[in-house]
Design a protein around this motif. Sequence first.
Motif: not given
Length: 109
Positions: A25-26, A51-54, A64-68
């Motif tokens: 999920w973005l 963008t949080v990628v969960q 989850h990770h935090h991405w540009h």
Amino acid sequence: MDDGRPAPDKRWSLRGVTEEGDEAWLIRGVSRKLYRCPGCHGEIEIGAEHTVVQYVHRLGGTEHHHWHRRCAEELVIPDLRQVRRVPASESSQRRLEARGRVKAGRRRR
Ligand SMILES: [Zn+2]
């Protein structure tokens, strides 16, 4: 997708499936602390839209990770299958974590 460049925003999140069969999920996020982007290892400043990628794993559990935004567009989204927009209201962290407590086969679509 209307514009050919899908990106999560306030109203819409994106949902896709990884090669391993996990959901990805973005979600649009605004950082409340300093994060380091897993794509470029650069910093995401406090207050920045990103963008949080969960991931909701097939066998249960989330991560989850935090991405540009840009890095997620270039490095995460191209590897996903079945990417579609979903209303942002369906992608709250609480909802996704609840989803992660159920194995994929028993999840409601
Ligand atoms: Zn980055």
